[in-house]
Structure formats: structure tokens, C-alpha cells
Design a protein around this motif. Structure first.
Motif, PDB file in Angstrom:
ATOM      1  N   PRO A  45       0.811  -1.223   0.000  1.00 27.80           N
ATOM      2  CA  PRO A  45       0.000   0.000   0.000  1.00 27.80           C
ATOM      3  C   PRO A  45       0.843   1.271   0.000  1.00 27.80           C
ATOM      4  O   PRO A  45       1.994   1.275   0.433  1.00 27.80           O
ATOM      5  N   ASP A  46       0.237   2.343  -0.492  1.00 26.59           N
ATOM      6  CA  ASP A  46       0.877   3.653  -0.439  1.00 26.59           C
ATOM      7  C   ASP A  46       0.705   4.275   0.943  1.00 26.59           C
ATOM      8  O   ASP A  46       1.561   5.043   1.392  1.00 26.59           O
ATOM      9  N   LEU A  47      -0.412   3.938   1.597  1.00 29.37           N
ATOM     10  CA  LEU A  47      -0.714   4.502   2.913  1.00 29.37           C
ATOM     11  C   LEU A  47      -1.470   3.473   3.738  1.00 29.37           C
ATOM     12  O   LEU A  47      -2.284   2.720   3.205  1.00 29.37           O
ATOM     13  N   ILE A  48      -1.191   3.461   5.036  1.00 26.36           N
ATOM     14  CA  ILE A  48      -1.864   2.553   5.966  1.00 26.36           C
ATOM     15  C   ILE A  48      -2.573   3.371   7.032  1.00 26.36           C
ATOM     16  O   ILE A  48      -1.957   4.233   7.675  1.00 26.36           O
ATOM     17  N   ILE A  49      -3.857   3.124   7.206  1.00 27.02           N
ATOM     18  CA  ILE A  49      -4.609   3.712   8.320  1.00 27.02           C
ATOM     19  C   ILE A  49      -4.622   2.651   9.408  1.00 27.02           C
ATOM     20  O   ILE A  49      -5.271   1.615   9.268  1.00 27.02           O
ATOM     21  N   LEU A  50      -3.904   2.911  10.486  1.00 26.02           N
ATOM     22  CA  LEU A  50      -3.579   1.872  11.465  1.00 26.02           C
ATOM     23  C   LEU A  50      -4.154   2.191  12.839  1.00 26.02           C
ATOM     24  O   LEU A  50      -3.756   3.163  13.486  1.00 26.02           O
ATOM     25  N   ASP A  51      -5.090   1.356  13.286  1.00 27.30           N
ATOM     26  CA  ASP A  51      -5.643   1.515  14.631  1.00 27.30           C
ATOM     27  C   ASP A  51      -4.592   1.092  15.660  1.00 27.30           C
ATOM     28  O   ASP A  51      -3.798   0.180  15.427  1.00 27.30           O
ATOM     29  N   LEU A  52      -4.585   1.757  16.807  1.00 24.92           N
ATOM     30  CA  LEU A  52      -3.580   1.457  17.834  1.00 24.92           C
ATOM     31  C   LEU A  52      -3.911   0.168  18.584  1.00 24.92           C
ATOM     32  O   LEU A  52      -3.037  -0.663  18.835  1.00 24.92           O
ATOM     33  N   LEU A  53      -5.172  -0.020  18.937  1.00 25.04           N
ATOM     34  CA  LEU A  53      -5.574  -1.179  19.723  1.00 25.04           C
ATOM     35  C   LEU A  53      -6.112  -2.268  18.792  1.00 25.04           C
ATOM     36  O   LEU A  53      -7.231  -2.167  18.287  1.00 25.04           O
ATOM     37  N   LEU A  78      -0.842   6.437   8.971  1.00 33.31           N
ATOM     38  CA  LEU A  78      -1.703   7.326   9.748  1.00 33.31           C
ATOM     39  C   LEU A  78      -2.264   6.506  10.902  1.00 33.31           C
ATOM     40  O   LEU A  78      -3.099   5.632  10.703  1.00 33.31           O
ATOM     41  N   MET A  79      -1.786   6.772  12.109  1.00 38.00           N
ATOM     42  CA  MET A  79      -2.212   5.998  13.267  1.00 38.00           C
ATOM     43  C   MET A  79      -3.499   6.571  13.851  1.00 38.00           C
ATOM     44  O   MET A  79      -3.626   7.791  14.020  1.00 38.00           O
ATOM     45  N   ARG A 113      -6.169  14.543   6.018  1.00 38.62           N
ATOM     46  CA  ARG A 113      -4.913  13.937   6.480  1.00 38.62           C
ATOM     47  C   ARG A 113      -4.371  12.962   5.439  1.00 38.62           C
ATOM     48  O   ARG A 113      -3.166  12.921   5.177  1.00 38.62           O
ATOM     49  N   VAL A 114      -5.258  12.154   4.876  1.00 33.73           N
ATOM     50  CA  VAL A 114      -4.833  11.171   3.880  1.00 33.73           C
ATOM     51  C   VAL A 114      -4.245  11.866   2.658  1.00 33.73           C
ATOM     52  O   VAL A 114      -3.172  11.499   2.155  1.00 33.73           O
TER      53      VAL A 114
END
Length: 236
Positions: A45-53, A78-79, A113-114
Motif C-alpha cells: 500500500p501507499d498509505l496505511i490507516i492503522l488503529d492502535l488497539l 496514519l495511526m 490527512r490522507v
């Protein structure tokens, strides 16, 4: 552009998916940390939207492993988390996240943000050396620094070579907290001899040139007991 959504709450993941696909992005899902790592290898991927938990492997560890594994692409991360404490931001960004978004967030903020991260990714993916944020444009090839003014005008900043390089470091890693030692390594490398407090002097001089009020910095902020970070929000 390929985006990987790593979120264990499927309703939230679907909302993010719907929001981004409407904007023309191609989205993929992963619902736990281990699946996320597998998807990074296959999807690139070019970008990852990543949840913390996350189950199986938390977001911090996922982020750390992504930054330490060999991939064709080095994705922007992006966390996302429900936690808003400063320490969580510091830890998340120190593991390699590029930006940090706290739940609940608006679809407009998410898209902004993205797009900002992908714009940086496209610029850096080629050989163009231009760093851009809502209030600044830094052209490394031409060695020019421009500040976008609220009145829709612009101001050419008169920066020394070291001030220019310092701002470039900050803009390349917005939100990242830098210690004095890390900044010295970036700017001087092994050639530096002296007191690390010299960083404070250069920070002060740079603030005088870019901050509306250097006594209350809006862009280069002090993180007490740690160092400095750069933030540029559109609502300043």
C-alpha cells in the motif's frame, strides 16, 4: 493509490472505506495486526490507516515491524486511536507513524490527512525535493522557503543554510518528536563537537523567522523533557 485500513471494529473500518472510496482511493481491509503485516507484503500500500488497539498484534508493534521490514514501497502510516494523551502521540510517532488521528474524527479531517500524506508521498517518491504543509513550501533543489500567509499572500523566508536544513528535517517528519541529540545527528553528524544546547539557539532563531509569535510557537513546539516537534494545522 492503494490504502490499507487496519481496524478491528468492522463498522468503523467500513465507514473509513466508504469515505475514502468516494474520494477515488482503492481500499483494502485487515482486522488484526498479523493480517495487516501479511497485507502490507502482498498489497504494497501507499498509505496505511492503522488503529492502535488491535487483536493479535497492537498497532505500535505493527508500525515498528513495517518500518523494519524490506518492502518495495515504504508506506505512509496514519495511526488512529481513541486515546488522546500526549504520551500516546509521542510513542506512536516515535515508532514510525507519520501522522496521528484521534477518534472520533470527521470524514473531512480524515480525507484531509490522507491527501496531505499522499501528496508528500508522491513528491518524495520521485526525485522532486519539495516539502509542503498548509503554511510552508520548502524547495530543496532551489533552496527556497515560502510561508503562506492567512491573507492568501506569501512571504519568502530569509533562512540561513542551517535554519533551512532544520526546517526541512521538521517538515519531512511532521509530528515527530526530536531530541537534541537526534537533531545534531541529522544536521551535523559526526562532525559536531560542543554543547547540544546549541540546538536551542538555532530553534530560537528559526522561530523568530517563521512564527507569528515566537514567544508562543504555533509550528515548532517544545515537548518538555524530550525535545521539539513540528506541527502545521490548517486552522492556525
Amino acid at each position: 493509490m492503494e490504502i490499507l485500513i487496519v481496524e478491528d471494529e468492522k463498522e468503523i473500518a467500513q465507514l473509513i472505506h466508504n469515505c475514502l472510496t468516494r474520494e477515488g482511493f482503492n481500499c483494502h481491509f485487515a482486522y488484526d495486526g498479523l493480517s495487516a503485516l501479511d497485507n502490507v507484503k502482498t498489497i504494497q500500500p501507499d498509505l496505511i490507516i492503522l488503529d492502535l488497539l488491535l487483536p493479535k498484534l497492537d498497532g505500535l508493534e505493527v508500525c515498528n515491524r513495517i518500518r523494519n521490514q524490506a518492502t518495495i514501497k515504504d508506506p505512509y502510516i496514519l495511526m488512529v486511536t481513541a486515546k488522546g494523551e500526549e504520551i500516546d502521540r509521542v510513542i506512536g510517532l516515535s515508532t514510525g507513524a507519520d501522522d496521528y488521528l484521534v477518534k472520533p474524527f470527521s470524514p473531512r479531517e480524515l480525507v484531509a490527512r490522507v491527501r496531505a500524506l499522499l501528496r508528500r508521498s508522491m513528491r518524495h517518491g520521485g526525485q522532486s525535493q519539495i516539502y509542503e504543509s498548509p503554511h510552508f513550501i520548502l524547495n530543496l533543489d532551489e533552496h527556497t522557503a515560502i510561508r503562506q500567509l492567512d491573507s492568501e499572500g506569501e512571504e519568502i523566508l530569509d533562512l540561513t543554510a542551517l535554519e533551512f536544513n532544520l526546517l526541512a528535517v521538521f517538515m519531512n517528519y511532521p509530528g515527530k518528536v526530536w531530541s537534541r541529540t537526534q537533531l545534531i545527528d541529522k544536521l551535523w553528524g559526526s562532525d559536531f563537537f560542543g554543547d547540544e544546547r546549541v540546538v536551542d539557539t538555532h530553534i530560537s532563531r528559526l522561530r523568530k523567522k517563521i512564527e507569528p509569535n515566537p514567544a508562543q510557537p504555533s509550528f515548532i513546539k517544545t515537548v518538555v523533557g524530550v525535545g521539539y516537534k513540528f506541527e502545521d494545522e490548517t486552522n492556525l
